[in-house]
Design a protein around this motif. Sequence first.
Motif, PDB file in Angstrom:
ATOM      1  N   PHE A   1      20.344 -51.040  19.835  1.00 43.44           N
ATOM      2  CA  PHE A   1      19.989 -50.182  18.694  1.00 43.44           C
ATOM      3  C   PHE A   1      21.055 -50.187  17.598  1.00 43.44           C
ATOM      4  CE2 PHE A   1      17.176 -48.611  21.955  1.00 43.44           C
ATOM      5  CZ  PHE A   1      16.000 -48.363  21.247  1.00 43.44           C
ATOM      6  N   PHE A   2      22.325 -50.284  18.007  1.00 44.91           N
ATOM      7  CA  PHE A   2      23.434 -50.247  17.043  1.00 44.91           C
ATOM      8  C   PHE A   2      24.353 -51.447  17.303  1.00 44.91           C
ATOM      9  CE2 PHE A   2      22.561 -45.821  18.568  1.00 44.91           C
ATOM     10  CZ  PHE A   2      21.753 -45.433  17.502  1.00 44.91           C
ATOM     11  N   PRO A   3      23.961 -52.670  16.887  1.00 44.62           N
ATOM     12  CA  PRO A   3      24.750 -53.863  17.223  1.00 44.62           C
ATOM     13  C   PRO A   3      26.179 -53.784  16.685  1.00 44.62           C
ATOM     14  CG  PRO A   3      22.642 -54.435  16.187  1.00 44.62           C
ATOM     15  CD  PRO A   3      22.792 -52.964  16.051  1.00 44.62           C
ATOM     16  N   ALA A   4      27.142 -54.209  17.519  1.00 41.32           N
ATOM     17  CA  ALA A   4      28.562 -54.121  17.162  1.00 41.32           C
ATOM     18  C   ALA A   4      28.880 -55.000  15.944  1.00 41.32           C
ATOM     19  CB  ALA A   4      29.422 -54.529  18.353  1.00 41.32           C
ATOM     20  N   ASP A   5      28.036 -56.046  15.696  1.00 40.88           N
ATOM     21  CA  ASP A   5      28.339 -56.908  14.544  1.00 40.88           C
ATOM     22  C   ASP A   5      27.626 -56.464  13.265  1.00 40.88           C
ATOM     23  OD1 ASP A   5      25.795 -57.502  15.301  1.00 40.88           O
ATOM     24  OD2 ASP A   5      26.133 -59.636  15.716  1.00 40.88           O
ATOM     25  N   ASP A   6      26.968 -55.296  13.330  1.00 46.21           N
ATOM     26  CA  ASP A   6      26.299 -54.780  12.133  1.00 46.21           C
ATOM     27  C   ASP A   6      27.292 -53.892  11.366  1.00 46.21           C
ATOM     28  OD1 ASP A   6      24.731 -53.460  10.247  1.00 46.21           O
ATOM     29  OD2 ASP A   6      22.988 -53.347  11.588  1.00 46.21           O
ATOM     30  N   GLU A   7      27.573 -54.301  10.111  1.00 45.03           N
ATOM     31  CA  GLU A   7      28.572 -53.571   9.300  1.00 45.03           C
ATOM     32  C   GLU A   7      28.212 -52.107   9.095  1.00 45.03           C
ATOM     33  OE1 GLU A   7      29.484 -55.452   5.595  1.00 45.03           O
ATOM     34  OE2 GLU A   7      29.997 -57.347   6.606  1.00 45.03           O
ATOM     35  N   LYS A   8      26.900 -51.845   9.157  1.00 45.00           N
ATOM     36  CA  LYS A   8      26.403 -50.479   8.970  1.00 45.00           C
ATOM     37  C   LYS A   8      27.096 -49.493   9.927  1.00 45.00           C
ATOM     38  CE  LYS A   8      22.022 -49.387   9.909  1.00 45.00           C
ATOM     39  NZ  LYS A   8      20.566 -49.583   9.925  1.00 45.00           N
ATOM     40  N   TYR A   9      27.480 -49.988  11.098  1.00 43.74           N
ATOM     41  CA  TYR A   9      28.033 -49.089  12.113  1.00 43.74           C
ATOM     42  C   TYR A   9      29.557 -49.110  12.178  1.00 43.74           C
ATOM     43  CZ  TYR A   9      23.154 -48.978  13.248  1.00 43.74           C
ATOM     44  OH  TYR A   9      21.803 -48.836  13.148  1.00 43.74           O
ATOM     45  N   GLU A  10      30.190 -49.742  11.200  1.00 42.94           N
ATOM     46  CA  GLU A  10      31.662 -49.761  11.088  1.00 42.94           C
ATOM     47  C   GLU A  10      32.147 -48.316  10.947  1.00 42.94           C
ATOM     48  OE1 GLU A  10      33.790 -52.889   9.857  1.00 42.94           O
ATOM     49  OE2 GLU A  10      35.281 -51.548  10.768  1.00 42.94           O
ATOM     50  N   GLY A  11      32.936 -47.866  11.897  1.00 48.66           N
ATOM     51  CA  GLY A  11      33.485 -46.505  11.844  1.00 48.66           C
ATOM     52  C   GLY A  11      32.438 -45.413  11.991  1.00 48.66           C
ATOM     53  N   ALA A  12      31.256 -45.780  12.500  1.00 49.41           N
ATOM     54  CA  ALA A  12      30.138 -44.815  12.565  1.00 49.41           C
ATOM     55  C   ALA A  12      30.492 -43.581  13.395  1.00 49.41           C
ATOM     56  CB  ALA A  12      28.908 -45.499  13.150  1.00 49.41           C
ATOM     57  N   ASP A  13      29.924 -42.452  12.970  1.00 44.49           N
ATOM     58  CA  ASP A  13      30.077 -41.181  13.688  1.00 44.49           C
ATOM     59  C   ASP A  13      29.095 -41.217  14.865  1.00 44.49           C
ATOM     60  OD1 ASP A  13      30.031 -38.602  14.587  1.00 44.49           O
ATOM     61  OD2 ASP A  13      29.628 -37.681  12.622  1.00 44.49           O
ATOM     62  N   SER A  14      29.621 -41.260  16.089  1.00 42.51           N
ATOM     63  CA  SER A  14      28.741 -41.385  17.257  1.00 42.51           C
ATOM     64  C   SER A  14      27.817 -40.180  17.423  1.00 42.51           C
ATOM     65  CB  SER A  14      29.563 -41.604  18.526  1.00 42.51           C
ATOM     66  OG  SER A  14      30.234 -42.836  18.434  1.00 42.51           O
ATOM     67  N   ALA A  15      28.217 -39.031  16.883  1.00 42.59           N
ATOM     68  CA  ALA A  15      27.352 -37.847  16.940  1.00 42.59           C
ATOM     69  C   ALA A  15      26.038 -38.148  16.219  1.00 42.59           C
ATOM     70  CB  ALA A  15      28.047 -36.648  16.307  1.00 42.59           C
ATOM     71  N   LYS A  16      26.138 -38.866  15.071  1.00 39.86           N
ATOM     72  CA  LYS A  16      24.918 -39.206  14.315  1.00 39.86           C
ATOM     73  C   LYS A  16      24.081 -40.223  15.087  1.00 39.86           C
ATOM     74  CE  LYS A  16      26.316 -37.963   9.716  1.00 39.86           C
ATOM     75  NZ  LYS A  16      27.431 -38.373   8.865  1.00 39.86           N
ATOM     76  N   LEU A  17      24.772 -41.151  15.769  1.00 40.85           N
ATOM     77  CA  LEU A  17      24.039 -42.159  16.552  1.00 40.85           C
ATOM     78  C   LEU A  17      23.304 -41.481  17.714  1.00 40.85           C
ATOM     79  CD1 LEU A  17      26.641 -45.101  16.719  1.00 40.85           C
ATOM     80  CD2 LEU A  17      24.979 -44.584  14.935  1.00 40.85           C
ATOM     81  N   LEU A  18      23.972 -40.489  18.331  1.00 43.17           N
ATOM     82  CA  LEU A  18      23.331 -39.757  19.442  1.00 43.17           C
ATOM     83  C   LEU A  18      22.068 -39.045  18.953  1.00 43.17           C
ATOM     84  CD1 LEU A  18      23.133 -38.579  22.304  1.00 43.17           C
ATOM     85  CD2 LEU A  18      24.759 -36.805  21.620  1.00 43.17           C
TER      86      LEU A  18
END
Length: 364
Positions: A266-283
Motif C-alpha cells: 500500500f505504501f511502497p518504500a520507493d514512492d517519494e510520496k511516503y518520504e518522511g510520512a507520518d505513520s499515524a496518517k498511514l494507519l
Amino acid sequence: MNNFDVIVAAAGESRRFNADKLTKKLPSGLTVLESAVLPFTRFENVATIYLVVAPERTEEFQKLFDGFDGRLKIVAGGKNRTESVKAALALCSSKYVLVHDGARPYVSPKVITDVMCAVEETGTGVPAVPLSDSLARCDGKPVDRSIVRAVQTPQGFLTEKLKSAYSHGRIATDDAALYHLEYGNVTLTEGDPKNVKITYPSDVPTFRAGTGYDVHRLEEGRKLVLCGVEIPFEKGLLGHSDADAPLHALMDAVLSAAGLPDIGHFFPADDEKYEGADSAKLLLEVLRTVYEKGLRLVNASIAIIAEKPKLAPYVDEMKDKVAEIAHIDPLQIGISVTTNEKVGDIGDGEAIAAVATVLLSDAN
Ligand code: MG
C-alpha cells in the motif's frame, strides 16, 4: 419425568440471509443450528428432540448431529413452517411440547425453564420481550409500544392441544398465533433480548485476528517516534517514513487480519510520496481500507522491544494516541514494553522492534 418433547424448526430456506444461516459458524465454533439445539439437551425432562429439516438435507444434518445426543431425531419437513412443525408434532407423544426456531442460537436455560414452568402451570408458555424501537402502523399512525411485545421461541403447549390447533389447515407465522385461533391467549413469559432470530448475515458477527512485526535501525540525527508519540532520545529510527515500528507492525496486523497485502504494497518504500510520512496518517488510511471491507478494529495489543530508552513512562500517552487515531476506547489498546535482554542488535540498542496483534469484527 420426561414430559417434554422439543421440536426445532429448521427447514426454512434462509432467503434473507443469502447463505445457509443454519450451518454458519458462530464465534464459539458451533453452527447456528447446533447452538439452537444444544441448550435443550441440558434438560433431563426432555424426552425427544425432533429436528425438522428440509427433506433434501436430512442426510447432511444426520452427519452434522452424529453422536450429538441420543434423544435427537431428524425429521423431514414440509413445504412451509406450518407443514414442517405438523410433521414433527405427529411424532410427539409427551404431555408437553416446545417448538423452537433453529435460527435462535442464543436461547438461555432460564428462558427455557420459565417456559416449561408456565406450560406446566397454565398449559402454555411463550417468551416475549418489550420493544425498544417505537412503533408505527403502515399508514404512519403511531402504535403504543407499551401494550405490545415481540414474541420469541421456544413456545410451549399441551401436545394434544397444539396437535388440534394444527389440524384445521390454518397457517400462522408462529405456534402461539395458531394456538390463539383455537384456544385464545397464551401465557407470556420473560424472554431475553439476546434470544434473537438470525435473519441477516450481520446478525452473526465475524471476527478476524491478525499479527504484524516490524524492526527499524536506530540512527543519530533522527526523531524517535513510537505509536505516534515523539520520545526524547539521542537517536531515532531510520526509515523511508517516520519509521514508527509499532504503528507499522499494527498496520500489518490489521491488513493481515483483513486478508489484504502488507503495508509495503500500500505504501511502497520507493514512492517519494511516503518520504518522511507520518505513520499515524498511514494507519488511518489502513483502517479506512478495512472499514470499506466492512471490518473495524475491536482491539489491538502491541509489544515494543527496545533496550533504550526506557519506554514505560510513555505507555499511556502511546495508548491514547493509537486510540485517538483508531477512534476506539484506549482500554481497547494494550501496549507492553520490554528489552531484548542485551541479545543481538536489538539488545545492543541498535534497533527497535515491535509485534502487534489485532482483532477485527464486522459487527456494528
Ligand atoms: Mg517499517
